[in-house]
Design a protein around this motif. Structure first.
Motif, mmCIF file in Angstrom:
data_model
loop_
_atom_site.group_PDB
_atom_site.id
_atom_site.type_symbol
_atom_site.label_atom_id
_atom_site.label_comp_id
_atom_site.label_asym_id
_atom_site.label_seq_id
_atom_site.Cartn_x
_atom_site.Cartn_y
_atom_site.Cartn_z
ATOM 1 N N ASN A 166 0.506 -1.272 0.021
ATOM 2 C CA ASN A 166 -0.295 -0.058 0.543
ATOM 3 C C ASN A 166 0.630 1.437 0.137
ATOM 4 O O ASN A 166 0.573 2.265 -0.490
ATOM 5 C CB ASN A 166 -1.015 0.260 1.402
ATOM 6 C CG ASN A 166 -0.373 -0.491 2.252
ATOM 7 O OD1 ASN A 166 0.906 -0.066 2.427
ATOM 8 N ND2 ASN A 166 -1.143 -0.102 3.914
ATOM 9 N N ASP A 167 2.261 0.841 0.063
ATOM 10 C CA ASP A 167 3.136 2.231 0.037
ATOM 11 C C ASP A 167 3.137 2.993 -1.237
ATOM 12 O O ASP A 167 3.640 4.126 -1.845
ATOM 13 C CB ASP A 167 4.001 2.096 0.679
ATOM 14 C CG ASP A 167 5.103 0.899 0.197
ATOM 15 O OD1 ASP A 167 4.296 0.635 -0.596
ATOM 16 O OD2 ASP A 167 6.276 0.601 0.066
ATOM 17 N N ARG A 168 2.842 2.333 -2.348
ATOM 18 C CA ARG A 168 2.564 2.408 -3.932
ATOM 19 C C ARG A 168 1.337 2.873 -4.303
ATOM 20 O O ARG A 168 1.261 2.932 -5.497
ATOM 21 C CB ARG A 168 3.525 1.293 -4.969
ATOM 22 C CG ARG A 168 4.228 0.193 -4.407
ATOM 23 C CD ARG A 168 5.516 1.440 -5.059
ATOM 24 N NE ARG A 168 5.712 1.618 -6.496
ATOM 25 C CZ ARG A 168 5.521 0.282 -6.766
ATOM 26 N NH1 ARG A 168 6.616 -0.943 -7.374
ATOM 27 N NH2 ARG A 168 5.686 1.105 -8.486
ATOM 28 N N LEU A 178 -9.918 7.109 2.032
ATOM 29 C CA LEU A 178 -9.511 7.668 3.112
ATOM 30 C C LEU A 178 -11.302 8.264 3.511
ATOM 31 O O LEU A 178 -11.025 8.212 5.218
ATOM 32 C CB LEU A 178 -8.870 8.180 3.545
ATOM 33 C CG LEU A 178 -6.661 7.769 3.155
ATOM 34 C CD1 LEU A 178 -5.560 9.310 3.207
ATOM 35 C CD2 LEU A 178 -6.779 7.571 4.551
ATOM 36 N N SER A 179 -11.036 8.628 3.280
ATOM 37 C CA SER A 179 -12.918 9.806 2.995
ATOM 38 C C SER A 179 -13.583 9.330 3.520
ATOM 39 O O SER A 179 -14.245 9.128 4.606
ATOM 40 C CB SER A 179 -13.158 11.035 2.423
ATOM 41 O OG SER A 179 -13.204 9.997 0.854
ATOM 42 N N LYS A 243 0.843 2.806 8.368
ATOM 43 C CA LYS A 243 0.904 4.107 7.926
ATOM 44 C C LYS A 243 -0.633 4.403 7.399
ATOM 45 O O LYS A 243 -0.906 5.530 7.941
ATOM 46 C CB LYS A 243 1.938 5.122 7.285
ATOM 47 C CG LYS A 243 2.033 4.679 5.409
ATOM 48 C CD LYS A 243 3.442 5.335 4.795
ATOM 49 C CE LYS A 243 3.268 5.088 3.695
ATOM 50 N NZ LYS A 243 4.540 5.827 2.907
ATOM 51 N N LEU A 244 -1.110 3.687 6.511
ATOM 52 C CA LEU A 244 -2.002 3.947 5.922
ATOM 53 C C LEU A 244 -3.206 3.788 7.212
ATOM 54 O O LEU A 244 -3.985 5.128 7.094
ATOM 55 C CB LEU A 244 -2.646 2.808 4.885
ATOM 56 C CG LEU A 244 -4.278 3.229 3.975
ATOM 57 C CD1 LEU A 244 -4.186 4.706 3.707
ATOM 58 C CD2 LEU A 244 -4.010 2.348 3.248
ATOM 59 N N SER A 317 -6.118 15.683 1.628
ATOM 60 C CA SER A 317 -4.484 16.124 1.403
ATOM 61 C C SER A 317 -4.099 16.835 1.829
ATOM 62 O O SER A 317 -3.023 16.220 2.030
ATOM 63 C CB SER A 317 -5.007 17.111 0.115
ATOM 64 O OG SER A 317 -6.666 17.127 -0.412
ATOM 65 N N LEU A 318 -4.155 16.558 3.331
ATOM 66 C CA LEU A 318 -3.150 16.635 4.346
ATOM 67 C C LEU A 318 -2.351 15.579 4.641
ATOM 68 O O LEU A 318 -1.376 15.371 5.591
ATOM 69 C CB LEU A 318 -3.300 17.367 5.071
ATOM 70 C CG LEU A 318 -4.219 18.868 5.608
ATOM 71 C CD1 LEU A 318 -4.853 18.735 6.460
ATOM 72 C CD2 LEU A 318 -3.155 19.545 5.019
ATOM 73 N N VAL A 319 -3.247 14.554 4.210
ATOM 74 C CA VAL A 319 -1.949 12.881 4.204
ATOM 75 C C VAL A 319 -0.717 12.880 3.406
ATOM 76 O O VAL A 319 -0.077 11.855 3.933
ATOM 77 C CB VAL A 319 -3.518 11.644 4.245
ATOM 78 C CG1 VAL A 319 -4.279 11.753 5.054
ATOM 79 C CG2 VAL A 319 -2.635 11.328 2.405
#
Length: 379
Positions: A166-168, A178-179, A243-244, A317-319
């Motif tokens: 998921n880092d890709r 996320l939202s 981190k996600l 957008s702040l992530v």
């Protein structure tokens, strides 16, 4: 004598039933049907409004033609960077050339059909959930199947799909996941916090008040920074959290604190008689809240709740500060190509339209939901 009076009264009543056309109905005002009359009543009804109207018309006169010319008339829709530099309008060719990095970030190029299909499934599930006729128990099964399919598509490692960490991930899938998950998890938590803040138990009330005020007193950037940098320091050695998930937890807790205040406002707007009537029926606390109080309170606070949903969608957008490539960050990375770098403005306009489309859809849906709730309340 009595019979004569009865006959006269019957004839008098029948005269009104037989001649309804004689009732005089005043005609509608003609000014309401004429555009000039409407303009006079709403735009030129005073000296101040006349001056403001003329100023707005002057601004539109000087601003709209150049914008239309830049966006549509002189724009380059298909072409190379050299052709865009030679043109005077916008270079929309960069969207065609960089649409994959914008939408999917650093996801492997040859596997980008997977996040595309995952986003399509996600949007279909959201569309089905928005239809009132589909609010049935089987909708939970639809979401479980949709989320399972999305996980299989994004991660891979099953059904012959290549595993992708998921880092890709990046772009639109990250923003949507996320939202939506933050909103879905924050809403029930906010209801619990709002009820706890009004609890008669001092310990529960103090805990809820402390959490809400702490989260509302710091910016979201600080919450994400704590979740990304400080939280792993408190974990035992050898234990890590993705981190996600850390970003999702921070966004969920932050959104829940603001939603709790909106729900609390709805609870305070309910007349005291509703609480007393529920107590008179012998309902327990949770029966009273779930069946009587909360449905009315949530109906009242639909606008502020949806307003917070929209804010949560934009706050994704702040992530980028925790190393996640959301839609805006992926668009920024797509403009690092030196040949297309001068046309970064078109990319931001395109991404802004995407955000506007989702936010406007949520706003319109909230208005429809509010009308449906009011119609149901009048029955």
């Amino acid at each position: 004598m009595s019979k004569d009076l009865t006959t006269r009264s019957t004839a008098w009543a029948a005269s009104f039933e037989e001649e309804p056309s004689q009732v005089m109905v005043p005609p509608p005002a003609l000014t309401a049907l004429k555009p000039f009359g409407w303009a006079k009543d709403n735009l030129f009804n005073s000296r101040l409004n006349t001056a403001l109207t003329l100023a707005c018309l002057a601004i539109l006169w000087f601003a709209v033609p150049p914008v239309v010319s830049w966006v549509l008339i002189d724009a380059t829709w298909i072409g190379t960077p050299e052709q865009c530099r030679a043109a005077e309008g916008a270079c929309w060719s960069i969207i065609a050339a960089k649409h994959r990095p914008i939408f999917f970030g650093t996801y492997p190029y040859e596997e980008q059909w997977r996040p595309l299909l995952a986003c399509a499934l996600f949007l279909v599930a959201l569309g089905v959930s928005a239809v009132r006729a589909c609010w049935r128990p089987w909708l939970v099964g639809v979401w479980v199947g949709c989320l399972g399919a999305m996980g299989a598509l994004m991660w891979g490692g099953v059904f012959g799909l290549t595993y992708v960490a998921n880092d890709r991930w990046g772009g639109l899938p990250i923003t949507l996941m996320l939202s939506v998950f933050a909103i879905a998890l924050a809403f029930p938590l906010s209801v619990v916090l709002a009820l706890g803040r009004q609890s008669s138990l001092p310990a529960i009330r103090s805990l809820c008040v402390g959490f809400i005020e702490l989260m509302r007193g710091v910016p979201l950037v600080s919450v994400l920074f704590m979740a990304s940098v400080m939280f792993p320091l408190f974990l035992p050695e050898g234990i890590t959290v993705d981190k996600l998930l850390r970003a999702l937890a921070g966004l969920t807790l932050f959104t829940a604190a603001y939603l709790a205040e909106a729900v609390r406002g709805g609870l305070q707007a309910i007349p005291r008689g509703q609480y007393e009537a529920a107590d008179a029926l012998g309902l327990s606390y949770w029966q009273k809240m779930l069946l009587i109080i909360l449905p009315q309170a949530l109906r009242i606070v639909i606008p502020p709740i949806v307003n917070q949903f929209i804010s949560c969608f934009k706050d994704t957008s702040l992530v980028t500060i925790v190393g996640l490539y959301d839609l805006l960050t992926a668009a920024n990375l797509a403009t690092t190509d030196p040949e297309w770098r001068p046309f970064f403005g078109e990319v931001y306009v395109f991404v802004g339209l995407i955000f506007w489309g989702f936010c406007y859809s949520m706003s319109r849906y909230s208005q429809w939901l509010e009308r449906e709730a009011n119609r149901y309340n009048r029955r």
